[in-house]
Design a protein around this motif. Structure first.
Motif, PDB file in Angstrom:
ATOM      1  N   VAL A   1      25.007  51.415 -15.530  1.00 45.30           N
ATOM      2  CA  VAL A   1      23.767  51.053 -14.850  1.00 45.30           C
ATOM      3  C   VAL A   1      22.654  50.976 -15.888  1.00 45.30           C
ATOM      4  CG1 VAL A   1      22.149  51.734 -13.054  1.00 45.30           C
ATOM      5  CG2 VAL A   1      24.573  52.229 -12.785  1.00 45.30           C
ATOM      6  N   ASN A   2      21.843  49.917 -15.847  1.00 47.74           N
ATOM      7  CA  ASN A   2      20.743  49.750 -16.789  1.00 47.74           C
ATOM      8  C   ASN A   2      19.633  50.733 -16.431  1.00 47.74           C
ATOM      9  OD1 ASN A   2      19.037  48.764 -18.732  1.00 47.74           O
ATOM     10  ND2 ASN A   2      18.384  47.018 -17.518  1.00 47.74           N
ATOM     11  N   VAL A   3      19.503  51.797 -17.214  1.00 46.34           N
ATOM     12  CA  VAL A   3      18.557  52.861 -16.871  1.00 46.34           C
ATOM     13  C   VAL A   3      17.738  53.264 -18.073  1.00 46.34           C
ATOM     14  CG1 VAL A   3      19.965  53.790 -15.021  1.00 46.34           C
ATOM     15  CG2 VAL A   3      20.274  54.650 -17.329  1.00 46.34           C
ATOM     16  N   ASP A   4      16.588  53.868 -17.803  1.00 44.66           N
ATOM     17  CA  ASP A   4      15.760  54.475 -18.843  1.00 44.66           C
ATOM     18  C   ASP A   4      16.280  55.883 -19.063  1.00 44.66           C
ATOM     19  OD1 ASP A   4      13.862  55.593 -20.454  1.00 44.66           O
ATOM     20  OD2 ASP A   4      12.167  55.186 -19.126  1.00 44.66           O
ATOM     21  N   GLU A   5      16.798  56.160 -20.230  1.00 48.34           N
ATOM     22  CA  GLU A   5      17.452  57.433 -20.505  1.00 48.34           C
ATOM     23  C   GLU A   5      16.485  58.580 -20.751  1.00 48.34           C
ATOM     24  OE1 GLU A   5      20.607  58.125 -20.158  1.00 48.34           O
ATOM     25  OE2 GLU A   5      21.044  56.075 -19.602  1.00 48.34           O
ATOM     26  N   THR A   6      15.187  58.365 -20.656  1.00 51.92           N
ATOM     27  CA  THR A   6      14.232  59.432 -20.935  1.00 51.92           C
ATOM     28  C   THR A   6      13.691  60.087 -19.676  1.00 51.92           C
ATOM     29  OG1 THR A   6      12.361  57.900 -20.989  1.00 51.92           O
ATOM     30  CG2 THR A   6      13.517  58.306 -23.069  1.00 51.92           C
ATOM     31  N   GLU A   7      14.022  59.576 -18.497  1.00 57.78           N
ATOM     32  CA  GLU A   7      13.464  60.107 -17.262  1.00 57.78           C
ATOM     33  C   GLU A   7      14.576  60.452 -16.273  1.00 57.78           C
ATOM     34  OE1 GLU A   7      10.733  57.298 -15.650  1.00 57.78           O
ATOM     35  OE2 GLU A   7       9.500  57.256 -17.438  1.00 57.78           O
ATOM     36  N   THR A   8      14.241  61.317 -15.340  1.00 56.41           N
ATOM     37  CA  THR A   8      15.155  61.597 -14.237  1.00 56.41           C
ATOM     38  C   THR A   8      15.333  60.317 -13.432  1.00 56.41           C
ATOM     39  OG1 THR A   8      14.441  63.891 -14.157  1.00 56.41           O
ATOM     40  CG2 THR A   8      15.460  63.013 -12.171  1.00 56.41           C
ATOM     41  N   LYS A   9      16.559  60.044 -13.017  1.00 58.96           N
ATOM     42  CA  LYS A   9      16.871  58.849 -12.233  1.00 58.96           C
ATOM     43  C   LYS A   9      17.106  59.258 -10.784  1.00 58.96           C
ATOM     44  CE  LYS A   9      19.664  58.532 -15.555  1.00 58.96           C
ATOM     45  NZ  LYS A   9      20.765  58.340 -16.455  1.00 58.96           N
ATOM     46  N   TRP A  10      16.456  58.572  -9.865  1.00 55.82           N
ATOM     47  CA  TRP A  10      16.515  58.896  -8.443  1.00 55.82           C
ATOM     48  C   TRP A  10      17.230  57.801  -7.680  1.00 55.82           C
ATOM     49  CZ3 TRP A  10      14.883  63.574  -6.795  1.00 55.82           C
ATOM     50  CH2 TRP A  10      14.049  64.293  -7.651  1.00 55.82           C
ATOM     51  N   TYR A  11      18.019  58.196  -6.682  1.00 60.03           N
ATOM     52  CA  TYR A  11      18.775  57.258  -5.862  1.00 60.03           C
ATOM     53  C   TYR A  11      18.753  57.718  -4.413  1.00 60.03           C
ATOM     54  CZ  TYR A  11      20.953  56.243 -10.401  1.00 60.03           C
ATOM     55  OH  TYR A  11      21.189  55.933 -11.714  1.00 60.03           O
ATOM     56  N   LEU A  12      18.900  56.763  -3.508  1.00 56.74           N
ATOM     57  CA  LEU A  12      19.250  57.049  -2.121  1.00 56.74           C
ATOM     58  C   LEU A  12      20.666  56.525  -1.938  1.00 56.74           C
ATOM     59  CD1 LEU A  12      16.084  55.998  -0.076  1.00 56.74           C
ATOM     60  CD2 LEU A  12      16.789  58.302  -0.743  1.00 56.74           C
ATOM     61  N   ILE A  13      21.496  57.307  -1.267  1.00 55.40           N
ATOM     62  CA  ILE A  13      22.842  56.845  -0.982  1.00 55.40           C
ATOM     63  C   ILE A  13      22.999  56.766   0.528  1.00 55.40           C
ATOM     64  CG2 ILE A  13      23.865  59.167  -1.100  1.00 55.40           C
ATOM     65  CD1 ILE A  13      26.344  57.686  -2.390  1.00 55.40           C
ATOM     66  N   VAL A  14      23.461  55.618   0.999  1.00 56.33           N
ATOM     67  CA  VAL A  14      23.708  55.379   2.415  1.00 56.33           C
ATOM     68  C   VAL A  14      25.224  55.335   2.570  1.00 56.33           C
ATOM     69  CG1 VAL A  14      23.254  53.871   4.394  1.00 56.33           C
ATOM     70  CG2 VAL A  14      21.608  53.984   2.502  1.00 56.33           C
ATOM     71  N   GLU A  15      25.806  56.464   2.951  1.00 56.53           N
ATOM     72  CA  GLU A  15      27.258  56.571   2.954  1.00 56.53           C
ATOM     73  C   GLU A  15      27.922  55.705   4.023  1.00 56.53           C
ATOM     74  OE1 GLU A  15      29.362  60.138   1.712  1.00 56.53           O
ATOM     75  OE2 GLU A  15      27.460  61.175   1.964  1.00 56.53           O
ATOM     76  N   GLU A  16      27.321  55.600   5.194  1.00 55.90           N
ATOM     77  CA  GLU A  16      27.937  54.826   6.266  1.00 55.90           C
ATOM     78  C   GLU A  16      28.099  53.354   5.898  1.00 55.90           C
ATOM     79  OE1 GLU A  16      26.113  55.313  10.069  1.00 55.90           O
ATOM     80  OE2 GLU A  16      26.158  57.492   9.915  1.00 55.90           O
ATOM     81  N   GLU A  17      27.117  52.787   5.214  1.00 53.03           N
ATOM     82  CA  GLU A  17      27.148  51.368   4.870  1.00 53.03           C
ATOM     83  C   GLU A  17      27.490  51.128   3.404  1.00 53.03           C
ATOM     84  OE1 GLU A  17      23.505  49.612   6.184  1.00 53.03           O
ATOM     85  OE2 GLU A  17      23.725  50.427   8.197  1.00 53.03           O
ATOM     86  N   LYS A  18      27.726  52.205   2.650  1.00 54.38           N
ATOM     87  CA  LYS A  18      28.160  52.143   1.255  1.00 54.38           C
ATOM     88  C   LYS A  18      27.153  51.439   0.341  1.00 54.38           C
ATOM     89  CE  LYS A  18      32.581  51.664   0.579  1.00 54.38           C
ATOM     90  NZ  LYS A  18      33.957  51.169   0.611  1.00 54.38           N
TER      91      LYS A  18
END
Length: 118
Positions: free
Chosen positions: A42-59
């Motif tokens: 995943v293209n991410v900035d490696e200097t900061e905490t990375k935040w996500y929401l995961i919607v398990e029912e709809e993947k």
């Protein structure tokens, strides 16, 4: 030992502790993940905490990038700490098989296009 994935019999409930929710907060703290020796897909900035929401029912796995949204999530107490290896497994076609959205705006666009089909 390399991460081999979450149990298939628990699919849909991987991240619903302590409450059974269909949407959960996930995060990767680079200070905690600094020792992990993995290739990040995943293209991410490696200097900061990375935040996500995961919607398990709809993947869906949705990256949170907006400053105000991150500030809000930073103050939530129920985010689940993962590392990049586990995030990559979630979106891998041979792993969790979730659809990755690089921002909330990407997810909204995806949903609108999906609903336009009907």
């Amino acid at each position: 030992m390399a991460f081999e994935g979450y149990r298939e019999d628990k699919r849909g409930h991987w991240f619903d502790w302590p409450f059974p929710l269909s949407v959960s907060i996930l995060y990767v703290d680079v200070d905690v993940d600094a020792d992990a020796d993995v290739d990040v897909d995943v293209n991410v900035d490696e200097t900061e905490t990375k935040w996500y929401l995961i919607v398990e029912e709809e993947k869906h796995l949705i990256r949170i990038r907006d400053e105000k949204q991150i500030e809000l999530l930073h103050h939530c107490m129920y985010g689940i700490l993962l590392n990049d290896e586990k995030i990559n497994w979630i979106i891998d076609k041979n792993g969790g098989r979730f659809t990755y959205h690089d921002s909330v705006q990407d997810f909204i666009k995806f949903q609108k296009e999906y609903l336009d089909i009907f």
